[in-house]
Design an enzyme around this catalytic site. Structure first.
Site, PDB file in Angstrom:
ATOM      1  N   ASP A   1      -8.650 -27.699 -27.034  1.00 46.54           N
ATOM      2  CA  ASP A   1      -8.409 -27.551 -25.592  1.00 46.54           C
ATOM      3  C   ASP A   1      -9.755 -27.635 -24.879  1.00 46.54           C
ATOM      4  OD1 ASP A   1      -7.844 -26.368 -22.940  1.00 46.54           O
ATOM      5  OD2 ASP A   1      -5.911 -25.845 -23.810  1.00 46.54           O
TER       6      ASP A   1
ATOM      7  N   HIS B   1       3.783 -28.716 -26.280  1.00 50.73           N
ATOM      8  CA  HIS B   1       2.594 -28.361 -27.069  1.00 50.73           C
ATOM      9  C   HIS B   1       2.542 -26.864 -27.313  1.00 50.73           C
ATOM     10  CE1 HIS B   1       1.493 -28.190 -22.807  1.00 50.73           C
ATOM     11  NE2 HIS B   1       0.675 -27.195 -23.122  1.00 50.73           N
ATOM     12  N   PHE B   2       1.860 -26.514 -28.381  1.00 57.29           N
ATOM     13  CA  PHE B   2       1.604 -25.116 -28.715  1.00 57.29           C
ATOM     14  C   PHE B   2       0.104 -24.867 -28.635  1.00 57.29           C
ATOM     15  CE2 PHE B   2       5.750 -25.739 -30.501  1.00 57.29           C
ATOM     16  CZ  PHE B   2       6.368 -24.508 -30.408  1.00 57.29           C
ATOM     17  N   HIS B   3      -0.254 -23.681 -28.122  1.00 60.12           N
ATOM     18  CA  HIS B   3      -1.642 -23.244 -28.073  1.00 60.12           C
ATOM     19  C   HIS B   3      -1.902 -22.302 -29.253  1.00 60.12           C
ATOM     20  CE1 HIS B   3      -2.253 -24.142 -23.635  1.00 60.12           C
ATOM     21  NE2 HIS B   3      -0.932 -24.093 -23.676  1.00 60.12           N
TER      22      HIS B   3
HETATM   23  P1  AMP Z   1      -0.179 -25.824 -20.473  1.00 57.62           P
HETATM   24  O1  AMP Z   1      -0.768 -25.250 -19.214  1.00 57.62           O
HETATM   25  O2  AMP Z   1       0.499 -24.831 -21.360  1.00 57.62           O
HETATM   26  O3  AMP Z   1       0.684 -27.011 -20.132  1.00 57.62           O
HETATM   27  O4  AMP Z   1      -1.391 -26.313 -21.349  1.00 57.62           O
HETATM   28  C1  AMP Z   1      -2.117 -27.463 -21.095  1.00 57.62           C
HETATM   29  C2  AMP Z   1      -3.461 -27.247 -21.716  1.00 57.62           C
HETATM   30  O5  AMP Z   1      -4.070 -28.489 -21.826  1.00 57.62           O
HETATM   31  C3  AMP Z   1      -4.389 -26.328 -20.905  1.00 57.62           C
HETATM   32  O6  AMP Z   1      -4.775 -25.245 -21.716  1.00 57.62           O
HETATM   33  C4  AMP Z   1      -5.555 -27.248 -20.549  1.00 57.62           C
HETATM   34  O7  AMP Z   1      -6.776 -26.564 -20.636  1.00 57.62           O
HETATM   35  C5  AMP Z   1      -5.447 -28.324 -21.611  1.00 57.62           C
HETATM   36  N1  AMP Z   1      -5.931 -29.632 -21.238  1.00 57.62           N
HETATM   37  C6  AMP Z   1      -5.765 -30.307 -20.080  1.00 57.62           C
HETATM   38  N2  AMP Z   1      -6.317 -31.533 -20.163  1.00 57.62           N
HETATM   39  C7  AMP Z   1      -6.834 -31.642 -21.405  1.00 57.62           C
HETATM   40  C8  AMP Z   1      -7.540 -32.671 -22.105  1.00 57.62           C
HETATM   41  N3  AMP Z   1      -7.818 -33.856 -21.545  1.00 57.62           N
HETATM   42  N4  AMP Z   1      -7.925 -32.434 -23.382  1.00 57.62           N
HETATM   43  C9  AMP Z   1      -7.664 -31.248 -23.966  1.00 57.62           C
HETATM   44  N5  AMP Z   1      -7.011 -30.242 -23.360  1.00 57.62           N
HETATM   45  C10 AMP Z   1      -6.592 -30.434 -22.090  1.00 57.62           C
END
Ligand code: AMP
Length: 150
Positions: free
Chosen positions: A37, A107-109
């Site tokens: 991330d 997606h999963f964090h």
């Molecule tokens: P969500 O808010 O659960 O949809 O998670 C999206 C995640 O993607 C967030 O934690 C962002 O920091 C991350 N994110 C956004 N753009 C990118 C990118 N280009 N590469 C990696 N992570 C990203």
């Protein structure tokens, strides 16, 4: 965006899967991609996505996709634990903008936690240093136990 709606092929993760946007990859196979991330809530924050599904969230996804993804999340979380030795690990997944979702590709964090280190706020962190992210990705990839290490 609400919980309902059509998958948008122009979302940032779809672009990453197609190779149109870069990412700091941890590992991938023909169906899964795990990458760092870029706005991490903690050191070692990894995202795990399906490369083949067009599910926007957990509710849209086929059971097969979810099964495959959860296995990949466990595999990645084990590697994060082995590589970074956190005291705990948070796994999160958001559905709909009201719930905090910002990218509408399922997606999963995986977010490692250390005692006494506060968790960064979701979606409000600064951009990480790319060199540091690459070093973390290499460390985590080095702790994987499967053939996807390349
Ligand atoms: P969500 O808010 O659960 O949809 O998670 C999206 C995640 O993607 C967030 O934690 C962002 O920091 C991350 N994110 C956004 N753009 C990118 C990118 N280009 N590469 C990696 N992570 C990203």
């Amino acid at each position: 965006m609400s919980l309902d709606g059509a998958y948008d092929d122009g979302n940032i993760f779809a672009k990453i899967v197609r190779g149109e946007m870069p990412c700091v990859k941890v590992w991938e196979d023909d169906q899964i991609l795990a990458f760092m991330d870029v706005f991490p809530q903690a050191k070692g924050h990894v995202l795990v996505i399906s490369k083949t599904s067009k599910a926007r969230n957990l509710l849209d996804a086929e059971a097969k996709t979810i099964g495959r993804l959860i296995g990949a999340v466990q595999k990645t979380a084990r590697a994060v634990k082995a590589a970074l030795k956190p005291d705990g690990l948070v796994v999160t997944q958001f559905n709909g903008s009201t719930a905090g979702q910002t990218v509408f590709h399922l997606h999963f964090h995986i977010i490692p936690r250390w005692d006494g280190v506060p968790l960064g706020r979701h979606g409000e962190g600064g951009m990480a240093d790319m060199g540091e992210l690459k070093a973390l990705a290499d460390q985590i990839a080095g702790a994987l136990d499967g053939p996807e290490r390349s």
